[in-house]
Design a protein around this motif. Structure first.
Motif, mmCIF file in Angstrom:
data_model
loop_
_atom_site.group_PDB
_atom_site.id
_atom_site.type_symbol
_atom_site.label_atom_id
_atom_site.label_comp_id
_atom_site.label_asym_id
_atom_site.label_seq_id
_atom_site.Cartn_x
_atom_site.Cartn_y
_atom_site.Cartn_z
ATOM 1 N N PHE A 30 0.866 -1.175 0.000
ATOM 2 C CA PHE A 30 0.000 0.000 0.000
ATOM 3 C C PHE A 30 0.900 1.220 0.000
ATOM 4 C CE2 PHE A 30 -3.763 2.366 0.462
ATOM 5 C CZ PHE A 30 -3.513 3.392 1.351
ATOM 6 N N ASP A 31 0.698 2.093 -0.979
ATOM 7 C CA ASP A 31 1.515 3.290 -1.109
ATOM 8 C C ASP A 31 0.654 4.513 -0.832
ATOM 9 O OD1 ASP A 31 3.464 5.142 -1.635
ATOM 10 O OD2 ASP A 31 3.584 4.741 -3.774
ATOM 11 N N SER A 32 0.890 5.138 0.327
ATOM 12 C CA SER A 32 0.189 6.373 0.672
ATOM 13 C C SER A 32 1.010 7.516 0.101
ATOM 14 C CB SER A 32 0.073 6.497 2.188
ATOM 15 O OG SER A 32 -0.593 7.679 2.525
ATOM 16 N N ARG A 33 0.456 8.219 -0.855
ATOM 17 C CA ARG A 33 1.219 9.190 -1.635
ATOM 18 C C ARG A 33 0.941 10.641 -1.267
ATOM 19 N NH1 ARG A 33 1.119 6.379 -7.618
ATOM 20 N NH2 ARG A 33 2.095 4.455 -6.939
ATOM 21 N N GLY A 34 0.405 10.885 -0.080
ATOM 22 C CA GLY A 34 0.178 12.263 0.347
ATOM 23 C C GLY A 34 -0.907 12.938 -0.452
ATOM 24 N N LYS A 35 -0.541 13.917 -1.277
ATOM 25 C CA LYS A 35 -1.518 14.681 -2.044
ATOM 26 C C LYS A 35 -2.028 13.911 -3.253
ATOM 27 C CE LYS A 35 0.076 19.208 -0.596
ATOM 28 N NZ LYS A 35 0.523 20.530 -1.003
ATOM 29 N N GLN A 36 -1.278 12.919 -3.714
ATOM 30 C CA GLN A 36 -1.728 12.090 -4.831
ATOM 31 C C GLN A 36 -2.585 10.950 -4.274
ATOM 32 O OE1 GLN A 36 1.777 10.724 -6.827
ATOM 33 N NE2 GLN A 36 2.257 12.724 -7.671
ATOM 34 N N ALA A 37 -3.287 10.284 -5.155
ATOM 35 C CA ALA A 37 -4.162 9.189 -4.739
ATOM 36 C C ALA A 37 -3.351 8.022 -4.176
ATOM 37 C CB ALA A 37 -4.985 8.711 -5.933
ATOM 38 N N ASP A 38 -3.831 7.465 -3.057
ATOM 39 C CA ASP A 38 -3.200 6.278 -2.489
ATOM 40 C C ASP A 38 -3.393 5.116 -3.457
ATOM 41 O OD1 ASP A 38 -2.613 7.776 -0.254
ATOM 42 O OD2 ASP A 38 -4.312 7.039 0.900
ATOM 43 N N THR A 39 -2.432 4.213 -3.460
ATOM 44 C CA THR A 39 -2.424 3.145 -4.455
ATOM 45 C C THR A 39 -2.035 1.808 -3.837
ATOM 46 O OG1 THR A 39 -1.764 4.739 -6.153
ATOM 47 C CG2 THR A 39 -1.397 2.432 -6.657
ATOM 48 N N TRP A 40 -2.721 0.766 -4.285
ATOM 49 C CA TRP A 40 -2.289 -0.599 -3.995
ATOM 50 C C TRP A 40 -1.360 -1.004 -5.134
ATOM 51 C CZ3 TRP A 40 -3.027 -2.797 0.511
ATOM 52 C CH2 TRP A 40 -4.113 -2.418 1.290
ATOM 53 N N GLU A 41 -0.143 -1.420 -4.800
ATOM 54 C CA GLU A 41 0.818 -1.875 -5.809
ATOM 55 C C GLU A 41 0.931 -3.389 -5.691
ATOM 56 O OE1 GLU A 41 4.320 0.343 -4.761
ATOM 57 O OE2 GLU A 41 3.594 2.147 -5.753
ATOM 58 N N LEU A 42 0.611 -4.060 -6.788
ATOM 59 C CA LEU A 42 0.633 -5.522 -6.786
ATOM 60 C C LEU A 42 1.603 -6.037 -7.823
ATOM 61 C CD1 LEU A 42 -2.650 -4.576 -6.537
ATOM 62 C CD2 LEU A 42 -2.713 -6.960 -5.875
ATOM 63 N N GLU A 43 2.247 -7.127 -7.483
ATOM 64 C CA GLU A 43 3.084 -7.852 -8.439
ATOM 65 C C GLU A 43 2.456 -9.229 -8.595
ATOM 66 O OE1 GLU A 43 7.417 -9.704 -8.178
ATOM 67 O OE2 GLU A 43 7.446 -7.513 -8.280
#
Length: 124
Positions: free
Chosen positions: A70-83
């Protein structure tokens, strides 16, 4: 009688001051509680990890999830990063944690076995 009036006035002032302090403390505690609740709400993604996995598996059918972040990006949208891994392919899929939309879908060949030239790195 003047002493009694002074004591009564002093008592009322003292009670009012104490009541004000208690009220201020209660108000502060209430604000701190609301702030921590909103901070928790801001951190919690709308799309859960399980939902993000389901979305990614629909994007790459027949694959399995090898990594989830889980990438919390501050002002940008948070994202789930999957491989994901499917055969010799490695897929990187990013899912928006708010909307559930796929924001990145990239395929890389798994080059662990692809460039096997017989040299294992030892200088024997």
């Amino acid at each position: 009688m003047r002493i009694t009036k002074k004591l009564i006035v002093a008592g009322i002032v003292s009670i009012a001051a104490t009541g004000g302090a208690v009220y201020a403390t209660a108000a502060y505690a209430s604000e701190a509680s609301e702030a921590s609740e909103s901070a928790v709400a801001a951190v919690a993604p709308k799309v859960t990890a399980e939902q993000a996995i389901g979305i990614a598996l629909k994007q790459v059918p027949g694959s399995w999830v090898s990594e989830l972040d889980f990438d919390s990006r501050g002002k940008q949208a948070d994202t789930w990063e999957l491989e994901l891994t499917k055969g010799t392919e490695r897929h990187e899929v990013d899912v928006d944690a708010t909307s559930g939309k796929v924001t990145k879908a990239q395929v890389d060949q798994n080059d662990d076995d692809q460039n096997d030239d017989g040299d294992d790195g030892d200088d024997d």
